[in-house]
Each structure stands twice: as C-alpha cells, then as structure tokens.
Design a protein around this motif. Sequence first.
Motif, PDB file in Angstrom:
ATOM      1  N   UNK B 180      21.306 -11.369  54.313  1.00  0.00           N
ATOM      2  CA  UNK B 180      21.175  -9.909  54.175  1.00  0.00           C
ATOM      3  C   UNK B 180      22.545  -9.225  54.252  1.00  0.00           C
ATOM      4  N   UNK B 181      23.396  -9.709  55.186  1.00  0.00           N
ATOM      5  CA  UNK B 181      24.731  -9.121  55.354  1.00  0.00           C
ATOM      6  C   UNK B 181      25.534  -9.218  54.050  1.00  0.00           C
ATOM      7  N   UNK B 182      25.458 -10.370  53.386  1.00  0.00           N
ATOM      8  CA  UNK B 182      26.213 -10.557  52.140  1.00  0.00           C
ATOM      9  C   UNK B 182      25.700  -9.610  51.046  1.00  0.00           C
ATOM     10  N   UNK B 183      24.378  -9.450  50.962  1.00  0.00           N
ATOM     11  CA  UNK B 183      23.800  -8.544  49.948  1.00  0.00           C
ATOM     12  C   UNK B 183      24.184  -7.095  50.245  1.00  0.00           C
ATOM     13  N   UNK B 184      24.143  -6.719  51.521  1.00  0.00           N
ATOM     14  CA  UNK B 184      24.506  -5.356  51.921  1.00  0.00           C
ATOM     15  C   UNK B 184      26.004  -5.094  51.631  1.00  0.00           C
ATOM     16  N   UNK B 185      26.850  -6.084  51.909  1.00  0.00           N
ATOM     17  CA  UNK B 185      28.276  -5.935  51.602  1.00  0.00           C
ATOM     18  C   UNK B 185      28.488  -5.780  50.089  1.00  0.00           C
ATOM     19  N   UNK B 186      27.721  -6.540  49.282  1.00  0.00           N
ATOM     20  CA  UNK B 186      27.817  -6.413  47.822  1.00  0.00           C
ATOM     21  C   UNK B 186      27.510  -4.979  47.411  1.00  0.00           C
ATOM     22  N   UNK B 187      26.501  -4.399  48.035  1.00  0.00           N
ATOM     23  CA  UNK B 187      26.122  -3.021  47.721  1.00  0.00           C
ATOM     24  C   UNK B 187      27.244  -2.031  48.095  1.00  0.00           C
ATOM     25  N   UNK B 188      27.855  -2.247  49.254  1.00  0.00           N
ATOM     26  CA  UNK B 188      28.967  -1.378  49.677  1.00  0.00           C
ATOM     27  C   UNK B 188      30.130  -1.430  48.681  1.00  0.00           C
ATOM     28  N   UNK B 189      30.475  -2.629  48.253  1.00  0.00           N
ATOM     29  CA  UNK B 189      31.594  -2.776  47.318  1.00  0.00           C
ATOM     30  C   UNK B 189      31.227  -2.196  45.940  1.00  0.00           C
ATOM     31  N   UNK B 190      29.947  -2.285  45.544  1.00  0.00           N
ATOM     32  CA  UNK B 190      29.521  -1.678  44.280  1.00  0.00           C
ATOM     33  C   UNK B 190      29.653  -0.160  44.348  1.00  0.00           C
ATOM     34  N   UNK B 192      31.864   1.361  46.163  1.00  0.00           N
ATOM     35  CA  UNK B 192      33.312   1.599  46.051  1.00  0.00           C
ATOM     36  C   UNK B 192      33.717   1.743  44.582  1.00  0.00           C
ATOM     37  N   UNK B 193      33.161   0.883  43.724  1.00  0.00           N
ATOM     38  CA  UNK B 193      33.493   0.942  42.292  1.00  0.00           C
ATOM     39  C   UNK B 193      33.145   2.325  41.744  1.00  0.00           C
ATOM     40  N   UNK B 194      31.946   2.811  42.069  1.00  0.00           N
ATOM     41  CA  UNK B 194      31.531   4.145  41.611  1.00  0.00           C
ATOM     42  C   UNK B 194      32.497   5.210  42.126  1.00  0.00           C
ATOM     43  N   UNK B 195      32.890   5.093  43.402  1.00  0.00           N
ATOM     44  CA  UNK B 195      33.796   6.097  43.971  1.00  0.00           C
ATOM     45  C   UNK B 195      35.163   6.089  43.285  1.00  0.00           C
ATOM     46  N   UNK B 196      35.671   4.897  42.949  1.00  0.00           N
ATOM     47  CA  UNK B 196      36.975   4.820  42.273  1.00  0.00           C
ATOM     48  C   UNK B 196      36.860   5.436  40.875  1.00  0.00           C
ATOM     49  N   UNK B 197      35.781   5.095  40.162  1.00  0.00           N
ATOM     50  CA  UNK B 197      35.594   5.640  38.808  1.00  0.00           C
ATOM     51  C   UNK B 197      35.483   7.171  38.868  1.00  0.00           C
ATOM     52  N   UNK B 198      34.748   7.679  39.867  1.00  0.00           N
ATOM     53  CA  UNK B 198      34.611   9.133  40.022  1.00  0.00           C
ATOM     54  C   UNK B 198      35.983   9.771  40.288  1.00  0.00           C
ATOM     55  N   UNK B 199      36.787   9.100  41.102  1.00  0.00           N
ATOM     56  CA  UNK B 199      38.130   9.599  41.403  1.00  0.00           C
ATOM     57  C   UNK B 199      39.005   9.663  40.156  1.00  0.00           C
ATOM     58  N   UNK B 200      38.884   8.643  39.297  1.00  0.00           N
ATOM     59  CA  UNK B 200      39.666   8.622  38.051  1.00  0.00           C
ATOM     60  C   UNK B 200      39.294   9.822  37.188  1.00  0.00           C
ATOM     61  N   UNK B 201      38.004  10.113  37.094  1.00  0.00           N
ATOM     62  CA  UNK B 201      37.553  11.259  36.299  1.00  0.00           C
ATOM     63  C   UNK B 201      38.111  12.566  36.877  1.00  0.00           C
ATOM     64  N   UNK B 202      38.047  12.689  38.200  1.00  0.00           N
ATOM     65  CA  UNK B 202      38.564  13.920  38.835  1.00  0.00           C
ATOM     66  C   UNK B 202      40.048  14.103  38.529  1.00  0.00           C
ATOM     67  N   UNK B 203      40.798  13.008  38.456  1.00  0.00           N
ATOM     68  CA  UNK B 203      42.236  13.105  38.185  1.00  0.00           C
ATOM     69  C   UNK B 203      42.533  13.386  36.719  1.00  0.00           C
ATOM     70  N   UNK B 204      41.682  12.894  35.808  1.00  0.00           N
ATOM     71  CA  UNK B 204      42.032  12.925  34.390  1.00  0.00           C
ATOM     72  C   UNK B 204      41.202  13.886  33.548  1.00  0.00           C
TER      73      UNK B 204
END
Lengths: 205, 205, 205
Positions: B180-190, B192-204
Amino acid sequence: MVLFPKKIDFFELIDRAIDNLAKATDHLVDMFKNPADFENKAKIMYEFEQEGDILTHDIMKELNKTFLTPIDREDIHALASRIDDVLDLMWGAVDRMIVYKITKPSSEAISIAEDLQMTGSILRKVIRELRAKNYSHVQEHCIEINRLENRIDRLYRDALGKLLNEPNDPIHVIKWKDIYQLLEDASDRAEDIANILEGIVLKHA
Amino acid sequence: MVLFPKKIDFFELIDRAIDNLAKATDHLVDMFKNPADFENKAKIMYEFEQEGDILTHDIMKELNKTFLTPIDREDIHALASRIDDVLDLMWGAVDRMIVYKITKPSSEAISIAEDLQMTGSILRKVIRELRAKNYSHVQEHCIEINRLENRIDRLYRDALGKLLNEPNDPIHVIKWKDIYQLLEDASDRAEDIANILEGIVLKHA
Amino acid sequence: MVLFPKKIDFFELIDRAIDNLAKATDHLVDMFKNPADFENKAKIMYEFEQEGDILTHDIMKELNKTFLTPIDREDIHALASRIDDVLDLMWGAVDRMIVYKITKPSSEAISIAEDLQMTGSILRKVIRELRAKNYSHVQEHCIEINRLENRIDRLYRDALGKLLNEPNDPIHVIKWKDIYQLLEDASDRAEDIANILEGIVLKHA
C-alpha cells in the motif's frame, strides 16, 4: 560577499567527502564480517558520519560564499547532500542494530555491505579522474556502479523474501526489515552520486 | 557543447515518458483485476519500468547537452525524475507482491490502481494540451488530479485501518502495508507531475 | 508575466507560513498532553495542515509570477516545501493515531512534540530576525534547532528500543513505529527549514 575571493577547489572538497565515504564502507564490511566488539566498531562508524557532516557543512558554506562556481552549484549541492545521505544511512543501519540488540549481521547484510564497499571504491576512482580531467573511463565506472546498485536491489529483494516467507518472529522481521531498508537506501543514494558525476562529465567534457 | 544544436523538443520527450506511464497504469489495473498469470503480467510491468528508465535517461542526456531550454531546466529535470519515480514505485508494488507470494490483490489495491489509471490518463491530456499551447483546461485537469490523489489518500488510510484494526497475521500486515505504501507514494509522485506542469503553464501562459 | 509587478514580500509570506507551523506545534503538544476529545482536536490539526497548503500554494503562485526575487527562488521554493512537509507529517502522525484507534500518546511522543514546539518557536524568531535584517542571532538559533533535532533523534531511538525490545504485541509495534517515524520525519524537515534560513543569511548578510 567578496568580489575576487581565493579560488575554492570544490572538486578537492568533494574528493575528501567521497574518500571519507569510501573509508566508511570499508569499515562497514569489516564490522559486519568481524562483529566481535560491535559496539566499539559502531562508534568508529559514528565518527565517519560526523566527519561527513563537517565536510558537507564546509562544502555548503563555501558554496554560499562563492558567486561563480566551476561546476553548476546545484550539482555541488546535490553531491554534498547525497554523500551525506549515504553516510547517515550506513550509520543509521549500524545504530539500528545497536538499538535492536542485533550483533550478528545476516549473510545478506554482509553481501550488501561488500557491494557498497565496491561502490565506494569506484566513486573514489571517478572523482579522482574528474579532478585529473581524465574523462575516458568515467562512464564505464558509472555503469559499473549502476550494476552494483542492481545487485544490491536483488540482495535486498531476496533478503525480504527470506525474512517474510520463512517462519520468523514478527518482531525479528520488523527489526531486520528496517536495517535492510536503510542499507538499500544507502545504495540508492550512492548511485545518485555516480549519476551526478556522470552528468557533470557530460556537461563539461 | 555545440553552440547551435538542433532544437530538442523536450515536450515531445516528456509526452513519450508520460504516455509510457499512462500505459503502465492501464496494465496495473488489468493485472490487479485479472490476476491470473500474475508473474507473466508482472514481467510486462517491468518492461514499462525499463522503458521509463530509457526515456528518463534520454531526457537527462539531452538536458545536459542543451544550453538554452524552452522551459526551465529544473522543471524538465523534475518532470523526468517524477515520471521515473511513479514507474519505479508501481513496479516496486508489483514486484513486492511477487516476492511476498501475494497473487490476489485486495479490493483497496484495485481501487487505488483505478485512480492511478485515471491520473495517468489526465496527465496524458495535460502534456498534449501543453504541446498544443492550449492552456485553457490545464488548471482544471490538475485540480482533478489533486482530487484523485486525495481519494487515493483516503483509500490508503482505510486500507491501513482495516489491515491493522481487524485481527490479522502480523506478517500479512507487514507485507500489505509495504505494498500500500508503494502505491500511495506512486500517487504522491504523480500529483507532483501535475503540480510541475501547472507551474510551467503559470510561468509561460 | 508583468514587467514591473508590485513587489511581493516573500519574507512576509514565509513568516505567515512559519507562524502557522509554530501554532500547529503548540496544538500538537496540547492534544498530546490533554488527549481527551482527541478526535475533535485532530480536526483542528487538520485545519492547520489545510491552512499550510493554502499558504504554500500562494508562495508558489507568486514565485511563478515573479521574475526577480529578493532571495534565490530555489530557497523560497525549498522553504515553502519544507514548511508544508512539517505540517503534513505532524497531521499524518495525528491522523494515523485516529486510524489506528490510539488516543493515548506515549510519553516519548509527548517529549518529541515538546521539542517540535520549541523548534517551531525558534523558527518564528529566526524568520522575524531575517525580516528585520537583524542577523546577529540567526546562527545561534539555528544551532539550537540542530540541537533539538538531535534530541528528537535520541527520543525516537529510545522509543524504538523500548517498543521493539520489550514484549509487545507486533500490531501495536507496527502502529507506533509508524507514528514515531512521522514525528521524526517532521523534525528532520523542520531542521531543513533552519538550514535553508541559515544559508540565506550566509548569502545575504
């Protein structure tokens, strides 16, 4: 901030930190293979960890004072952090053994320690090649470190399988799972060091 | 370092990496819902993880060779790292099931996998919108991913409660807690991907 | 991207986030020492965590909109992330207690919470000194936080020893090990905040 400070040789600082890390891996193998007097040997591991703290702190301090760095400052920062992590994790594994009153390392723990030792010794080669601007073998050394990390992964996996599938006291399982996890994390962070060094060569060679 | 290198399309490389991630989440749901022949299906998950390694390595290599990047290099670096993390963690969960000889996923594991699949499919939409400079829906998609991450958090929490509060063999508990911990960590990192992409849009945008 | 946007006071935003963190550590001590009505007190901890999410999000949004920042943007980013982490981890520990139906904090958990509270209150001092450009005590305050982190480390270590070496139900061990780990991680991330603030002073003082 001084405008023309004396040049800081960051590679020399990193070299000293990696040398300390490599000596710590030598000591880990020694104490795992010769666990007599484990508590006193653990104290020596603590000294390597403390020395690592000082070396990391020195690198960060120079980094904060230096405006232009010969290699990307985020690479220097990441190298110092990851070297510190490996030492913290190796010390963490040893300390957990003390806390859990385990003084007989398992055969899997010894094998992982031996692969960490090989990793440490190759990292020492790589940083010295970088200092000598001798880049021709860096990539093959880094591939060798990746190979060792994969081998530690498999050792970790086998150790977990043995621990969880064979009849074992759950408390014993919890203790060893913790120790294996710390050694495996040390290996992951050591591979990070190789990847950062390889990246520096790709940028500068 | 070439002064005028051919232009690297980093968004295309990230798109390929996210596409591989999304396909891996499809496969995770398939193997959790149809666990017959689990070991062979696990091998296919390993291939997605290996493909992810290659794609990450390619992105990092191009990044090291490129002086000017269309988006901040730390964003590209972070995206490639987090995509790699999600694949490593999903593969880790599957591999741990093999090591622990568990071939019947729990209903909570299936629900988490389904939410990871939805996350993967939205990430695929977002990167394609970014490539098309079509920014109007990116933020709502990222909010949807945050919502899915919260739902996975609650599934994880419920799974832990059931596992630890109902009478269960401690070894069984240790095994599933790990998965369960590994699946939950996968979700957290996924997320993160959304947050980085959102940040790129805000900058550009 | 506006060329001459109104000046954003990032130190003020960080100050608000650290103030929220410090209040959350006060509440943690209160709920650990007076665990009656634990579930309702947990809800208040959740509000601190939610407030932290909003403050972090605000900092990141301003950071993405601002071209020139008074302090290095990676430092602002790291500060906001680590403050968010501490709140997530403290909330995580409390939430895990709810999930695991534990409503009587151990004496070690109370001691760790008290040291986290002291850390929070010193962090509040440091950020206010930075805002007032009064750098003379920052380093000693950060050393004090390092000292507290070491003390929490020892408390964590002692708690693990007691938990694993004394006869205990394995399920009870797994639950408390989880909670201690979250509190110890919160302490590590709080020390990171001190280290980043100290680094900013070294660069700017």
